[in-house]
Design a protein around this motif. Structure first.
Motif, mmCIF file in Angstrom:
data_model
loop_
_atom_site.group_PDB
_atom_site.id
_atom_site.type_symbol
_atom_site.label_atom_id
_atom_site.label_comp_id
_atom_site.label_asym_id
_atom_site.label_seq_id
_atom_site.Cartn_x
_atom_site.Cartn_y
_atom_site.Cartn_z
ATOM 1 N N GLU A 9 -2.243 -0.759 3.838
ATOM 2 C CA GLU A 9 -0.830 -0.455 3.978
ATOM 3 C C GLU A 9 -0.386 0.333 2.765
ATOM 4 O O GLU A 9 -0.916 0.161 1.673
ATOM 5 C CB GLU A 9 -0.011 -1.745 4.069
ATOM 6 N N TYR A 10 0.609 1.201 2.970
ATOM 7 C CA TYR A 10 1.136 1.978 1.855
ATOM 8 C C TYR A 10 2.656 1.998 1.917
ATOM 9 O O TYR A 10 3.264 1.693 2.936
ATOM 10 C CB TYR A 10 0.598 3.419 1.872
ATOM 11 N N ARG A 11 3.251 2.331 0.794
ATOM 12 C CA ARG A 11 4.686 2.588 0.719
ATOM 13 C C ARG A 11 4.938 3.521 -0.446
ATOM 14 O O ARG A 11 4.153 3.585 -1.391
ATOM 15 C CB ARG A 11 5.501 1.304 0.576
ATOM 16 N N GLN A 12 6.019 4.252 -0.333
ATOM 17 C CA GLN A 12 6.449 5.085 -1.447
ATOM 18 C C GLN A 12 7.369 4.228 -2.299
ATOM 19 O O GLN A 12 8.143 3.427 -1.764
ATOM 20 C CB GLN A 12 7.123 6.347 -0.944
ATOM 21 N N PRO A 13 7.295 4.344 -3.620
ATOM 22 C CA PRO A 13 8.071 3.461 -4.492
ATOM 23 C C PRO A 13 9.569 3.418 -4.185
ATOM 24 O O PRO A 13 10.189 2.381 -4.320
ATOM 25 C CB PRO A 13 7.808 4.024 -5.889
ATOM 26 N N GLU A 14 10.137 4.512 -3.748
ATOM 27 C CA GLU A 14 11.570 4.532 -3.459
ATOM 28 C C GLU A 14 11.901 3.913 -2.100
ATOM 29 O O GLU A 14 13.057 3.707 -1.764
ATOM 30 C CB GLU A 14 12.136 5.949 -3.544
ATOM 31 N N ASN A 15 10.874 3.596 -1.298
ATOM 32 C CA ASN A 15 11.070 2.999 0.019
ATOM 33 C C ASN A 15 10.285 1.699 0.063
ATOM 34 O O ASN A 15 9.070 1.710 -0.026
ATOM 35 C CB ASN A 15 10.582 3.967 1.103
ATOM 36 N N GLY A 16 10.956 0.586 0.216
ATOM 37 C CA GLY A 16 10.293 -0.710 0.143
ATOM 38 C C GLY A 16 9.496 -1.110 1.369
ATOM 39 O O GLY A 16 8.838 -2.130 1.355
ATOM 40 N N SER A 17 9.512 -0.340 2.439
ATOM 41 C CA SER A 17 8.838 -0.716 3.678
ATOM 42 C C SER A 17 7.355 -0.362 3.635
ATOM 43 O O SER A 17 6.991 0.774 3.358
ATOM 44 C CB SER A 17 9.481 0.001 4.874
ATOM 45 N N TRP A 18 6.511 -1.340 3.941
ATOM 46 C CA TRP A 18 5.074 -1.093 4.028
ATOM 47 C C TRP A 18 4.747 -0.512 5.394
ATOM 48 O O TRP A 18 5.298 -0.938 6.408
ATOM 49 C CB TRP A 18 4.287 -2.383 3.819
ATOM 50 N N VAL A 19 3.847 0.460 5.427
ATOM 51 C CA VAL A 19 3.440 1.145 6.652
ATOM 52 C C VAL A 19 1.915 1.079 6.741
ATOM 53 O O VAL A 19 1.218 1.244 5.738
ATOM 54 C CB VAL A 19 3.893 2.629 6.622
ATOM 55 N N THR A 20 1.409 0.843 7.933
ATOM 56 C CA THR A 20 -0.038 0.802 8.137
ATOM 57 C C THR A 20 -0.623 2.197 7.937
ATOM 58 O O THR A 20 -0.131 3.168 8.500
ATOM 59 C CB THR A 20 -0.375 0.296 9.551
ATOM 60 N N LEU A 21 -1.676 2.280 7.139
ATOM 61 C CA LEU A 21 -2.366 3.551 6.913
ATOM 62 C C LEU A 21 -3.317 3.779 8.078
ATOM 63 O O LEU A 21 -4.236 2.996 8.298
ATOM 64 C CB LEU A 21 -3.133 3.513 5.592
ATOM 65 N N ASN A 22 -3.090 4.842 8.830
ATOM 66 C CA ASN A 22 -3.863 5.090 10.048
ATOM 67 C C ASN A 22 -5.013 6.062 9.867
ATOM 68 O O ASN A 22 -5.626 6.468 10.853
ATOM 69 C CB ASN A 22 -2.930 5.596 11.159
ATOM 70 N N ASN A 23 -5.276 6.481 8.656
ATOM 71 C CA ASN A 23 -6.397 7.379 8.406
ATOM 72 C C ASN A 23 -6.840 7.203 6.959
ATOM 73 O O ASN A 23 -6.280 6.412 6.219
ATOM 74 C CB ASN A 23 -6.037 8.830 8.729
ATOM 75 N N GLU A 24 -7.842 7.954 6.552
ATOM 76 C CA GLU A 24 -8.372 7.840 5.196
ATOM 77 C C GLU A 24 -7.667 8.797 4.258
ATOM 78 O O GLU A 24 -7.048 9.771 4.689
ATOM 79 C CB GLU A 24 -9.868 8.149 5.205
#
Length: 112
Positions: free
Chosen positions: A41-56
């Motif tokens: 999972e990733y998120r950008q520091p200014e956005n607190g929502s975690w998102v599933t990483l769908n690729n490498e």
């Protein structure tokens, strides 16, 4: 001598700007993962929502048990809506050992 330095400095500044990327946090996903995902999972520091990483991420190998802060660049020229970014690693800013992730309210779902 000064006329030679000014174009050189300008060229170096443009090169540095072209290499600036996006900073993301990366962690291991909580719970069970689908076989087709990388379980990250990733998120950008200014956005607190975690998102599933769908690729490498090109040039990056994840080591389980760590949280990363990365500088990445999106290599996609044009992207259809809801398609994942095509990131290339520019650099690792932080690598921190972590405890296993426990599912909570911040555990993401797929963005689209």
């Amino acid at each position: 001598m000064r006329p030679v330095l000014l174009p050189l400095i300008a060229a170096l500044a443009l090169t540095a700007c072209a290499q600036q990327g996006t900073t993301i946090e990366l962690r291991q996903a909580a719970g069970a993962c689908e076989a087709s995902t990388s379980c990250l999972e990733y998120r950008q520091p200014e956005n607190g929502s975690w998102v599933t990483l769908n690729n490498e991420i090109q040039g990056f190998t994840f080591e389980p048990g760590h949280r990363y802060v990365l500088s990445v660049k999106d290599e996609a020229k044009e992207r259809p809506p809801c398609s994942p970014p095509e990131w290339r690693l520019l650099g690792v800013k932080e690598k921190t050992p972590t405890e296993p992730v426990v599912a909570d309210a911040t555990t993401p779902t797929r963005p689209c």
